[in-house]
Structure formats: structure tokens, C-alpha cells
Design an enzyme around this catalytic site. Structure first.
Site, PDB file in Angstrom:
ATOM      1  N   LEU A 223     -35.071  26.940  24.077  1.00  0.00           N
ATOM      2  CA  LEU A 223     -34.202  26.866  22.907  1.00  0.00           C
ATOM      3  C   LEU A 223     -34.587  25.740  21.958  1.00  0.00           C
ATOM      4  O   LEU A 223     -33.789  25.363  21.107  1.00  0.00           O
ATOM      5  CB  LEU A 223     -32.742  26.698  23.339  1.00  0.00           C
ATOM      6  CG  LEU A 223     -32.103  27.923  23.996  1.00  0.00           C
ATOM      7  CD1 LEU A 223     -30.671  27.605  24.420  1.00  0.00           C
ATOM      8  CD2 LEU A 223     -32.126  29.126  23.067  1.00  0.00           C
ATOM      9  N   CYS A 241     -31.522  20.207  28.825  1.00  0.00           N
ATOM     10  CA  CYS A 241     -30.557  21.140  28.211  1.00  0.00           C
ATOM     11  C   CYS A 241     -30.225  22.287  29.165  1.00  0.00           C
ATOM     12  O   CYS A 241     -29.049  22.588  29.409  1.00  0.00           O
ATOM     13  CB  CYS A 241     -31.112  21.691  26.908  1.00  0.00           C
ATOM     14  SG  CYS A 241     -31.414  20.425  25.649  1.00  0.00           S
ATOM     15  N   HIS A 242     -31.267  22.963  29.694  1.00  0.00           N
ATOM     16  CA  HIS A 242     -31.023  24.115  30.566  1.00  0.00           C
ATOM     17  C   HIS A 242     -31.866  24.081  31.838  1.00  0.00           C
ATOM     18  O   HIS A 242     -31.962  25.075  32.544  1.00  0.00           O
ATOM     19  CB  HIS A 242     -31.297  25.424  29.807  1.00  0.00           C
ATOM     20  CG  HIS A 242     -30.457  25.570  28.590  1.00  0.00           C
ATOM     21  ND1 HIS A 242     -30.864  25.126  27.341  1.00  0.00           N
ATOM     22  CD2 HIS A 242     -29.211  26.072  28.405  1.00  0.00           C
ATOM     23  CE1 HIS A 242     -29.919  25.374  26.446  1.00  0.00           C
ATOM     24  NE2 HIS A 242     -28.905  25.948  27.063  1.00  0.00           N
ATOM     25  N   GLY A 243     -32.502  22.937  32.104  1.00  0.00           N
ATOM     26  CA  GLY A 243     -33.179  22.753  33.383  1.00  0.00           C
ATOM     27  C   GLY A 243     -34.543  23.392  33.476  1.00  0.00           C
ATOM     28  O   GLY A 243     -34.877  23.957  34.532  1.00  0.00           O
ATOM     29  N   PRO A 256     -35.424  28.326  32.778  1.00  0.00           N
ATOM     30  CA  PRO A 256     -35.420  29.483  31.844  1.00  0.00           C
ATOM     31  C   PRO A 256     -36.563  29.494  30.835  1.00  0.00           C
ATOM     32  O   PRO A 256     -36.656  30.436  30.043  1.00  0.00           O
ATOM     33  CB  PRO A 256     -34.077  29.328  31.120  1.00  0.00           C
ATOM     34  CG  PRO A 256     -33.815  27.861  31.124  1.00  0.00           C
ATOM     35  CD  PRO A 256     -34.375  27.332  32.417  1.00  0.00           C
TER      36      PRO A 256
END
Length: 278
Positions: A223, A241-243, A256
Site C-alpha cells: 500500500l 503497516c501490514h506486516g 501481504p
């Protein structure tokens, strides 16, 4: 008596003068040839010593009706067809239209006139092409990058200022760029991994121009976050943020993130000890 009444009723119109189709005035159908000129003193018709004819009665010579012994004089309209003609006549219609003579305005020397025409057409075409080219060039120049953007198009980095085993983050075109001076152990670890099993298979040799220098855009491919260096499960970069986890070669190994970190355009000048990005 009945005959007189019928003739009086039918012939009460005033005398008229008409014209034939040829333009000749038509005389009354019946003229009273027995009419005499008005009498005067000398009997010559000059009007000396006597009053002229009466103006309130129609002259006898103009026709009309006169009763006599078994005779009558009648003025009737002619029975033949006639056409009334005016004082003027229409102009005769030309069979073919008359074309004006333009010979006075034509060029005498056609060769010189043609050469002048070609010269004027060529000059106007050349001038129009020059104006169009200048207009298009100015329009495209307004759409190009400004001076401050062009100044940041390329960034020079002193390689001697980056110690071995350290990361440096610089800004290029508004984006962060990671520069890693890798150790020999990090190089061996990046090249010994089975890269064919990664989600975005890519060997370490294809991601570097010199093994000890790794240059990447510091933007997470998930992202667009900025990962943290020297972190994560593989000792490379970690996006909090999202690993998403990246190894020491910047390849996506966990989380991700769908692809590896992007490699920008750069050149290494070993003679001057500089790296030019962009």
C-alpha cells in the site's frame, strides 16, 4: 319607334379610340360623312365673327346616333381582336446571355504571373509551417517538468560516506531511496536462498550492479508505506503497516506484499566514487 328605342339603348356608350395589333389607331366603325364644319362669318371655318362649336355636345363627325329619314349613324367598337400598346416598347430578349469582356484585366505574360503565384504560395506555406512548429514547441514546453523538478531528476551520492553494513535513505523525485552497503556475509546469504520458491522469483544478481551495493525504492509494494531497515524476520526491511517482510536483497518473503521492492535507474562511477541515481 321600337327600332329607335332599341338602337338608343344599345348605343349609348361614348366614342373611343382604340389601336390595332400593328399599333395603328382604329377609326370608328361608322363615320358620319355628312357632318359639316361649323359655320363662321366668312364660311371658311376660321372662326371670325362667329362662336365656335359647342363644347357640351359631341361633334357630329365623331359618330354617334343621328335620326334622319330612314337612316341612322352608329359608332360601335370594332369586332376584330386588338392589342393595347403603350408609348414605350420592351427591350428585345437576347437569345444568349452577353458575357462581359475581361480581356483588359488578364495578364499579358502568363509565365511570369504563374511564377509569382508559385512563389507566394510557397512562401505562405513555409511561413505557416514555421508558425505551427513554434506554437507546438511552446505548448509542449509548458507541459514539461519545471526547473526545480529537473534539478531533482538526478541525485549524486558519495559512496565513501556510507560505511559497510549500513543503510542510507535519500529523497529522489519525492520518493525515499534505500542504499545498502552490504557485507560479504549478507551477499552470501542473499545468493544462497532458494529464490525460485519466492512469491516474486528473482535472483540477487539481477537486482544489483555491484554485489556490495543494493539500491531500492523505499516504498512497500502493498500500500505504499515506508518499510523499516534492518528489521523483520529476514534481517532486511519490515513494513509495520501490514506486516510485510523483505530479505537482505529486498525480495518479498512474508506478509501481504505481492512483489519485491523496485530497483530504480542508477549508475556507479568507481573512479570518482559516486553513485548517480536517475
Amino acid at each position: 319607334m321600337a327600332t329607335f328605342q332599341a338602337a338608343k339603348k344599345a348605343l349609348s356608350a361614348p366614342p373611343t379610340v382604340r389601336v390595332l395589333p400593328s399599333g395603328v389607331p382604329a377609326a370608328p366603325s361608322v363615320l358620319n360623312l355628312r357632318a359639316r364644319a361649323p359655320a363662321d362669318a366668312h364660311a371658311h371655318g376660321h372662326g371670325h365673327g362667329a362662336a365656335g362649336p359647342r363644347t357640351d355636345t359631341v361633334p357630329t363627325w365623331a359618330g354617334g346616333m343621328k335620326l334622319g329619314a330612314y337612316k341612322s349613324y352608329v359608332s360601335v367598337s370594332p369586332t376584330t381582336q386588338h392589342q393595347q400598346r403603350l408609348m414605350h416598347t420592351s427591350a428585345p430578349l437576347a437569345v444568349e446571355p452577353k458575357v462581359p469582356d475581361f480581356s483588359h484585366y488578364r495578364a499579358k505574360d502568363k509565365t511570369s504571373n504563374r511564377a509569382l503565384s508559385y512563389f507566394m504560395v510557397g512562401s505562405m506555406g513555409l511561413l505557416s509551417a514555421s508558425v505551427a512548429k513554434s506554437s507546438i514547441a511552446e505548448f509542449l514546453r509548458t507541459m514539461s517538468a519545471s526547473a526545480d523538478v529537473l534539478a531533482l531528476a538526478k541525485v549524486e551520492v558519495e559512496m565513501g560516506s556510507i560505511p559497510e553494513g549500513k543503510n542510507v535513505i535519500i529523497k529522489w523525485r519525492g520518493k525515499p531511496v534505500f542504499i545498502r552497503h552490504r557485507t560479504q556475509g549478507e551477499i552470501d546469504e542473499a545468493r544462497s536462498a532458494n529464490w525460485k520458491t519466492f512469491r516474486d522469483p528473482e535472483p540477487d544478481e539481477a537486482r544489483t550492479k555491484k554485489p556490495e551495493w543494493l539500491v531500492m525504492l523505499g516504498v512497500c509494494t502493498h500500500l505504499g508505506c515506508v518499510p523499516i531497515g534492518e528489521a523483520g524476520d529476514y534481517g532486511g526491511w519490515f513494513c509495520p503497516c501490514h506486516g510485510s517482510h523483505y530479505d537482505i536483497s529486498g525480495r518479498a518473503r512474508k506478509g501481504p506484499a505481492p512483489t519485491n521492492l523496485e530497483i530504480p535507474e542508477y549508475e556507479i562511477n568507481e573512479a570518482e566514487g559516486k553513485m548517480v541515481i536517475g
